[in-house]
Every structure is written in structure tokens, then in C-alpha cells.
Motif scaffolding. Sequence first.
Motif, PDB file in Angstrom:
ATOM      1  N   SER A  23       3.744  17.913  29.343  1.00 49.30           N
ATOM      2  CA  SER A  23       2.824  19.018  29.626  1.00 49.30           C
ATOM      3  C   SER A  23       1.396  18.492  29.795  1.00 49.30           C
ATOM      4  O   SER A  23       0.620  19.012  30.596  1.00 49.30           O
ATOM      5  N   PHE A  24       1.053  17.403  29.074  1.00 47.72           N
ATOM      6  CA  PHE A  24      -0.271  16.794  29.263  1.00 47.72           C
ATOM      7  C   PHE A  24      -0.399  16.238  30.687  1.00 47.72           C
ATOM      8  O   PHE A  24      -1.399  16.470  31.379  1.00 47.72           O
ATOM      9  N   ILE A  25       0.630  15.514  31.130  1.00 44.53           N
ATOM     10  CA  ILE A  25       0.568  14.887  32.461  1.00 44.53           C
ATOM     11  C   ILE A  25       0.423  15.952  33.550  1.00 44.53           C
ATOM     12  O   ILE A  25      -0.315  15.775  34.521  1.00 44.53           O
ATOM     13  N   CYS A  26       1.116  17.085  33.368  1.00 44.10           N
ATOM     14  CA  CYS A  26       1.024  18.160  34.371  1.00 44.10           C
ATOM     15  C   CYS A  26      -0.413  18.656  34.528  1.00 44.10           C
ATOM     16  O   CYS A  26      -0.817  19.063  35.609  1.00 44.10           O
ATOM     17  N   LYS A  27      -1.167  18.623  33.423  1.00 47.83           N
ATOM     18  CA  LYS A  27      -2.548  19.162  33.486  1.00 47.83           C
ATOM     19  C   LYS A  27      -3.569  18.102  33.880  1.00 47.83           C
ATOM     20  O   LYS A  27      -4.724  18.414  34.154  1.00 47.83           O
ATOM     21  N   LEU A  28      -3.141  16.845  33.864  1.00 43.84           N
ATOM     22  CA  LEU A  28      -4.085  15.752  34.106  1.00 43.84           C
ATOM     23  C   LEU A  28      -4.504  15.696  35.579  1.00 43.84           C
ATOM     24  O   LEU A  28      -3.653  15.726  36.472  1.00 43.84           O
ATOM     25  N   GLU A  29      -5.806  15.655  35.810  1.00 43.66           N
ATOM     26  CA  GLU A  29      -6.282  15.609  37.197  1.00 43.66           C
ATOM     27  C   GLU A  29      -6.210  14.185  37.732  1.00 43.66           C
ATOM     28  O   GLU A  29      -6.456  13.226  36.996  1.00 43.66           O
ATOM     29  N   LYS A  30      -5.887  14.090  39.030  1.00 42.15           N
ATOM     30  CA  LYS A  30      -5.606  12.797  39.650  1.00 42.15           C
ATOM     31  C   LYS A  30      -6.730  11.779  39.437  1.00 42.15           C
ATOM     32  O   LYS A  30      -6.477  10.603  39.190  1.00 42.15           O
ATOM     33  N   GLU A  31      -7.984  12.246  39.523  1.00 42.48           N
ATOM     34  CA  GLU A  31      -9.110  11.305  39.414  1.00 42.48           C
ATOM     35  C   GLU A  31      -9.190  10.676  38.016  1.00 42.48           C
ATOM     36  O   GLU A  31      -9.908   9.711  37.807  1.00 42.48           O
ATOM     37  N   ASN A  32      -8.450  11.243  37.061  1.00 41.95           N
ATOM     38  CA  ASN A  32      -8.483  10.673  35.703  1.00 41.95           C
ATOM     39  C   ASN A  32      -7.303   9.744  35.422  1.00 41.95           C
ATOM     40  O   ASN A  32      -7.215   9.175  34.335  1.00 41.95           O
ATOM     41  N   TYR A  33      -6.397   9.591  36.392  1.00 44.70           N
ATOM     42  CA  TYR A  33      -5.186   8.792  36.153  1.00 44.70           C
ATOM     43  C   TYR A  33      -5.512   7.395  35.630  1.00 44.70           C
ATOM     44  O   TYR A  33      -4.871   6.896  34.732  1.00 44.70           O
ATOM     45  N   ASN A  34      -6.527   6.755  36.246  1.00 43.06           N
ATOM     46  CA  ASN A  34      -6.770   5.356  35.860  1.00 43.06           C
ATOM     47  C   ASN A  34      -7.624   5.213  34.595  1.00 43.06           C
ATOM     48  O   ASN A  34      -7.860   4.111  34.135  1.00 43.06           O
ATOM     49  N   LYS A  35      -8.077   6.336  34.045  1.00 45.89           N
ATOM     50  CA  LYS A  35      -8.862   6.273  32.802  1.00 45.89           C
ATOM     51  C   LYS A  35      -7.976   6.428  31.576  1.00 45.89           C
ATOM     52  O   LYS A  35      -8.401   6.170  30.464  1.00 45.89           O
ATOM     53  N   ILE A  36      -6.761   6.936  31.791  1.00 42.92           N
ATOM     54  CA  ILE A  36      -5.952   7.346  30.644  1.00 42.92           C
ATOM     55  C   ILE A  36      -4.609   6.643  30.617  1.00 42.92           C
ATOM     56  O   ILE A  36      -3.907   6.583  31.626  1.00 42.92           O
ATOM     57  N   LYS A  37      -4.299   6.107  29.468  1.00 42.99           N
ATOM     58  CA  LYS A  37      -2.963   5.536  29.240  1.00 42.99           C
ATOM     59  C   LYS A  37      -2.291   6.400  28.191  1.00 42.99           C
ATOM     60  O   LYS A  37      -2.965   6.939  27.294  1.00 42.99           O
ATOM     61  N   LEU A  38      -0.983   6.485  28.284  1.00 44.26           N
ATOM     62  CA  LEU A  38      -0.252   7.275  27.297  1.00 44.26           C
ATOM     63  C   LEU A  38       0.752   6.399  26.569  1.00 44.26           C
ATOM     64  O   LEU A  38       1.347   5.494  27.171  1.00 44.26           O
ATOM     65  N   TYR A  39       0.913   6.687  25.304  1.00 45.79           N
ATOM     66  CA  TYR A  39       1.858   5.933  24.488  1.00 45.79           C
ATOM     67  C   TYR A  39       2.818   6.919  23.841  1.00 45.79           C
ATOM     68  O   TYR A  39       2.394   7.825  23.120  1.00 45.79           O
ATOM     69  N   LYS A  40       4.120   6.746  24.125  1.00 45.78           N
ATOM     70  CA  LYS A  40       5.091   7.707  23.587  1.00 45.78           C
ATOM     71  C   LYS A  40       5.713   7.157  22.308  1.00 45.78           C
ATOM     72  O   LYS A  40       6.790   6.571  22.336  1.00 45.78           O
ATOM     73  N   ASN A  41       4.995   7.333  21.249  1.00 55.93           N
ATOM     74  CA  ASN A  41       5.550   6.958  19.943  1.00 55.93           C
ATOM     75  C   ASN A  41       4.526   7.245  18.855  1.00 55.93           C
ATOM     76  O   ASN A  41       3.502   7.863  19.117  1.00 55.93           O
TER      77      ASN A  41
END
Length: 159
Positions: A23-41
Motif C-alpha cells: 500500500s505504501f508503494i501504491c502511494k509513492l510518487e515516481k519522482e521519489n522512487y530513487n530517494k526511498i529504499k524499502l526493507y521487508k523485515n
Amino acid sequence: MINSNGNNRKFIGCEPYLNGLASFICKLEKENYNKIKLYKNDIRELLFSFSKKIFDEIFILFPDPWPKARHQKRRIINHENLKLFSSRLKINGKIFVATDVENYFESIQRLFETFGKIKIMNTGSFDVRPKNIISTKYEKKAVYKDIKPLYLEAKKILD
Ligand SMILES: C[S@@+](CC[C@H](N)C(=O)[O-])C[C@H]1O[C@@H](n2cnc3c(N)ncnc32)[C@H](O)[C@@H]1O
């Protein structure tokens, strides 16, 4: 959680559950893709994988409250975990915490006050959201239920 370098701020978001990440990824705007990394754990696993003193800021916003007395030891903000969070923060780095559970907040406040390496910066205004904290889903839920969230801003002053 943030590791910043001037204007080039980088974020790492941590969440063990796929639904939350999706649900976070769905709301994330494209221009922020390279600023944010996600860790699933678990956040602790991520922190152990980093060297010490890497982060400028750590945000722990509305952590699971584990309200029953017998479950309180599962709360993420306890002495052992604060040692880990603090060890990955740079000197003068900040930890921000928010919760709408009053007794959790009180235990967090006591923990931070006695920890020794961290100084609470917003004493006297715990009901005012520090400007660095964004408004989250759980903050909105609390406000909707007429519960006033509490906020803590603390600075690492010693190693
Ligand atoms: C009450 S929700 C708050 C979500 C969001 N921060 C907000 O304020 O709307 C708590 C979140 O913390 C996550 N969480 C709990 N323990 C965690 C841990 N050890 N590491 C990473 N995430 C954790 C849960 O899966 C859940 O999504």
C-alpha cells in the motif's frame, strides 16, 4: 528512518508485512522512487546489517502498542532496542517517536530520560508534532477518535 547528505536525503522504510509495503508503494510518487529504499523485515535486522553511526534521523511513528501488560515486553522501544537505534545514529542525530498510547509514551519518556546518551529536545510540548514528522495513517486514526497523539524528539549527545 533517514540517512541524509545535504539536500540529497535518502530514506529507508521498514515493514515486515507485504500488505503494508504494497500500500505504501501504491502511494509513492515516481519522482521519489530513487530517494526511498524499502526493507521487508524487522527493523532490528536491518540495523544490525549497518555499521555504526550511519543515520541522521530515525522515525518510529505509532509503533505497535502491545497494550496488554503481558505483551509489553514485545514493544519495539525498550532499553535493548534503544541501544541499537542509538548506536546507528550519528552524534547530534535525532530520534522521533509518536504514539497515541499514553502509558507507552510515559515508559518511552522515562527510558529516554535515563538512557544517558540521548537528550529529549521537546520537553513541555509533547502534544505538538515536531515539524520533521509527517502525518501518518495512525495519527489520523487517533485524531479521528479524538485521541491526542504524543511526540518525542530526542538528540544523540554521546556515543
Ligand atoms: C500501528 S502501525 C503504524 C504504521 C505507520 N507508522 C503509521 O503511523 O500509520 C505499526 C507498524 O509497525 C510495524 N512493525 C512492528 N514491529 C516492527 C518491527 N520490529 N520492524 C519493522 N516494522 C515493525 C507493523 O507491521 C505495523 O505496520
